[in-house]
Design an enzyme around this catalytic site. Structure first.
Site, short mmCIF file in Angstrom:
data_model
loop_
_atom_site.label_atom_id
_atom_site.label_comp_id
_atom_site.label_asym_id
_atom_site.label_seq_id
_atom_site.Cartn_x
_atom_site.Cartn_y
_atom_site.Cartn_z
CG ASP A 117 -2.44 0.59 0.87
OD1 ASP A 117 -2.30 1.79 0.44
OD2 ASP A 117 -3.28 -0.10 1.06
CG HIS A 172 -4.27 2.34 -2.36
ND1 HIS A 172 -4.19 2.92 -1.20
CD2 HIS A 172 -5.22 2.38 -2.86
CE1 HIS A 172 -5.55 3.37 -0.95
NE2 HIS A 172 -6.19 2.77 -2.03
CD GLU A 183 -9.83 4.06 -1.55
OE1 GLU A 183 -10.58 4.51 -0.93
OE2 GLU A 183 -8.87 3.58 -1.18
#
Ligand code: ACM
Length: 728
Positions: free
Chosen positions: A218, A292, A356
């Site tokens: 991440d 990420h 995202e």
């Protein structure tokens, strides 16, 4: 001895629901001790008689090396939790009272057919378990079925509602409703030891949960050793945690702020993967692309979009804008990484994240525009799709399939790609409508980082409260799925660990809520009933205790408990003025030892004290703490409420009526600014309006110079004439 005492005293508690449980299952209601299984089996029928288990007994299992490893572990648990000594006997020369047998699938199928049962998932995980007065017989066609038969035997012998030397005669035919019954653990934001991960897998398997989705990369860390790219973990595995306290925590070895982090070596991963296999758990590693990705880009800056390089592994939570670029060398990097991932993880699925993704850096880059043109892409969706297609193309010859968060649906997908629906259940419905398989893991219901009770000592996490009942009542078969039911692989709970620093808290956030995920994933809808489940959970809690799982105690959120101190309120006893990004956040100090946790909305740290008793009130006290604003929230940052201060350091203000009401107290924050932990502010006189106001709502907020730091409340107090202002 303690266990035996508990077993008997608990009998009374459990008697009430036994009747209900017996009625649930067809057949003779057994007059003695009823059994309490979790997840509820597909079919159970009580028969006449009991099996009295000798103090020392032998069990025969198939003489197969791999299965013996798992069986020995389960038999160890059985011995430990039942008070019986169970010895393994393979290739049985003499008859044993407990037999575990592998049978042809057709034989198992015939048993189910005879009972009118057709398991949704076939017979790979199915088993039958029969108890008669002379012993126990477990039969299954595959390892998973044999394993689950034994876990059911463990549950039968470890339930505390019954003396464990007797088992009622019965027949169980069992198989899961869904083939994917998963938990995701985020080991990037906070890391857990390999020993803990193995234990977590053990606990899952005892609940017939069978997929461990491991979030390994991440923005804040890359945790998987990749031999071809050592800096991914050497650099990307470490960060300085956010906040003034960690920044001031100097590591004498380096003279710089102490780093938090680590990584899993490939040897450790192999050990975990082998362990999971012995527990019938499939590992699904997640390598998050193309967003990420900050930690990887810090380690290898050439992976990022030119002009947006990063110096340090970041430590804020939220959504960073850093994404991989479109260079051929970046795809080669990703394929090399996947090559090592495939060699480590034998399961069918590799999770590519895909959630995202902020396109801002791509949009700003001429080089990206040039590459998009070269590759014939006309949209950023197409660009994102290219990652999925490229990596699926790489993985296909290895017999692997990609799975990704539901954003990957926004562009066309390779047919074999699976969609994990997290923004509600719609992703799964849309995926299935397009012919893709899907897994349900919708936020917030199946997000285990949400706090689960209103208890004052509830560890940090996201608001709102998600109780075990919320999870239990989640419908894993949305009606709008229609005829595409067969494309729904199952469901999964996700534990993100931004706010979950310790392993003990990982256990707490997961259990007992994962028992509800286990049941809705395994049991048929007709077997599911909250009242019955919660009664079985009471029994099951004793098993969780025996396993050493630090599970949450409360089941329901319940009303916020009456404040103990009539003139004092803790943050959890106040209402939030708004709930946009409401979190129970832990202080960043002290570096070691207990830290205070604050319940607040990071967009507007403001609280309402409903119906406060102002009779004879003359001053106001507060204990406050400061937290770093370590959240990447994009444009929402503009909406964070910042009330301008009257003094350089700011103030805590108390308004009467509502948040536009008159200020009745203002407590300067000056005494607290240099203290990273909590500070009791000196009591300040109350400036109440002329007429007597015995009760009123109070709005409590902070005036501050900017979003940094966030101020939180530990407790606030109204002091009365004749009472001490400062409480111990
Ligand atoms: C997610 O929660 N971003 C998948």
């Amino acid at each position: 001895m303690k266990a035996v005492m508990r077993r008997f005293s608990n009998q009374f508690v459990t008697r009430w629901w036994l009747l209900g449980f017996c009625l649930l299952f067809q057949g003779t209601a057994f007059a003695g001790e009823a059994v309490s299984l979790l997840p509820a089996p597909l079919h159970m029928q009580y028969l006449e008689g009991v099996f009295v288990i000798p103090q020392t007994t032998r069990i025969s299992i198939p003489d197969e090396k791999e299965f013996k490893t798992s069986a020995k572990w389960l038999l160890g648990l059985i011995s430990q939790h039942s008070g019986r000594e169970v010895h393994v006997s393979t290739g049985a020369v003499e008859p044993t009272a407990i037999r575990v047998e592998r049978v042809p699938k057709s034989e198992l199928e015939a048993q189910f057919e005879k009972a009118g049962l057709t398991p949704m998932t076939g017979f790979d995980e199915a088993y039958s378990l029969q108890i008669g007065s002379s012993g126990v017989l477990i039969q299954a066609a595959e390892d998973a079925g044999l394993y689950y038969g034994l876990t059911t035997l463990w549950q039968l012998l470890s339930q505390r509602s019954a003396p464990s030397n007797k088992l009622p005669a019965l027949k169980i035919l069992d198989a899961p409703e869904f083939e994917w019954r998963g938990l995701m653990l985020d080991s990037a934001r906070h890391m857990q030891s390999t020993e803990f991960i193995k234990q977590y897998i053990d606990w899952m398997s005892l609940h017939k949960l069978n997929v461990f989705h491991w979030h390994l990369t991440d923005d804040q860390a890359w945790r998987l050793e990749i031999k071809a790219y050592p800096k991914l973990t050497e650099v990307g595995g470490y960060r300085v945690p956010a906040g003034a306290a960690p920044a001031a925590d100097i590591d004498p070895a380096t003279g710089e702020a102490r780093l938090y982090g680590g990584f899993y070596s490939q040897d450790e991963v192999r050990d975990i993967v082998a362990h999971a296999a012995s527990r019938q758990v499939t590992m699904v590693p997640e390598i998050d692309v193309p967003g990420h990705a900050s930690a990887a880009i810090v380690a290898y800056p050439e992976l990022g979009v030119p002009g947006f390089q990063l110096e340090k592994v970041p430590a804020s939570w939220g959504i960073y804008h850093n994404v991989f670029n479109l260079e051929e060398s970046t795809f080669e990097f990703l394929e090399t990484v996947m090559g090592e991932v495939v060699a480590l993880f034998p399961g069918e699925f590799i999770h590519l994240g895909g959630d995202e993704v902020v396109t801002e850096q791509w949009e700003a880059s001429e080089r990206i525009a040039e590459r998009m043109k070269e590759l014939g892409m006309d949209s950023y969706q197409a660009l994102q799709n290219y990652y999925v297609e490229r990596l699926q193309a790489y993985l296909s010859p290895h017999g692997r399939r990609v799975i990704g968060w539901d954003e990957i649906l926004e562009s066309s997908l390779p047919a074999e790609a699976v969609v994990m629906s997290w923004r509600g259940v719609e992703g799964a419905i849309e995926a299935a409508a397009k012919g893709h398989q899907a897994v349900l893991s919708p936020a917030p219901t199946l997000y285990l980082d949400h706090i689960q009770t209103s208890a004052a000592d509830e560890p940090p996490g996201r608001m709102d409260i998600i109780t075990i009942r919320d999870i239990y009542e989640f419908n894993p078969l949305p009606e709008s799925l229609g005829e595409n039911r067969n494309l729904l692989l199952g469901l999964q709970g996700n534990l993100w660990t931004e706010h979950v620093r310790f392993e003990e808290r990982v256990a707490y956030m997961t259990w007992p809520r994962a028992t509800a995920i286990a049941e809705i994933g395994w049991s048929v809808p007709e077997r599911r009933n909250w009242g019955d489940f919660s009664s079985r959970l009471e029994t099951h809690r004793l098993r969780l205790d025996d396993l050493g799982i630090a599970a949450a105690k409360a089941v329901e959120a319940g009303p916020v408990t009456d404040a103990e101190h009539y003139s004092r309120r803790e943050d959890r006893e106040l209402e939030l003025c708004q709930s946009s990004i409401a979190l129970a956040l832990e202080d960043d100090a002290p570096i070691s030892g207990e830290r205070e946790s604050f319940l607040l909305d990071i967009m507007n740290p403001c609280w309402i004290w409903r119906d406060a008793d102002l009779s004879e009130a003359h001053s106001f006290s507060a204990v406050v703490g400061q937290l770093p604003f370590n959240f990447e929230i994009g444009d929402m940052i503009r909406d964070v409420v910042v009330n301008p201060p009257n003094t350089p350091e700011g103030e805590l203000t108390v308004r009467m009526g509502d948040c536009d009401g008159p200020v009745i107290a203002e407590l300067p924050l000056a005494p607290a600014v240099d203290n990273q932990a909590v500070t009791e502010l000196p009591a300040t006189g109350l400036n109440l309006p002329g007429e007597p106001t015995p009760r009123a709502d109070l709005c409590i907020s902070f005036n501050r110079i900017g979003i940094e730091p966030i101020w939180g409340i530990d407790w606030v107090q109204i002091n009365r004439a004749g009472t001490r202002e400062v409480n111990e």
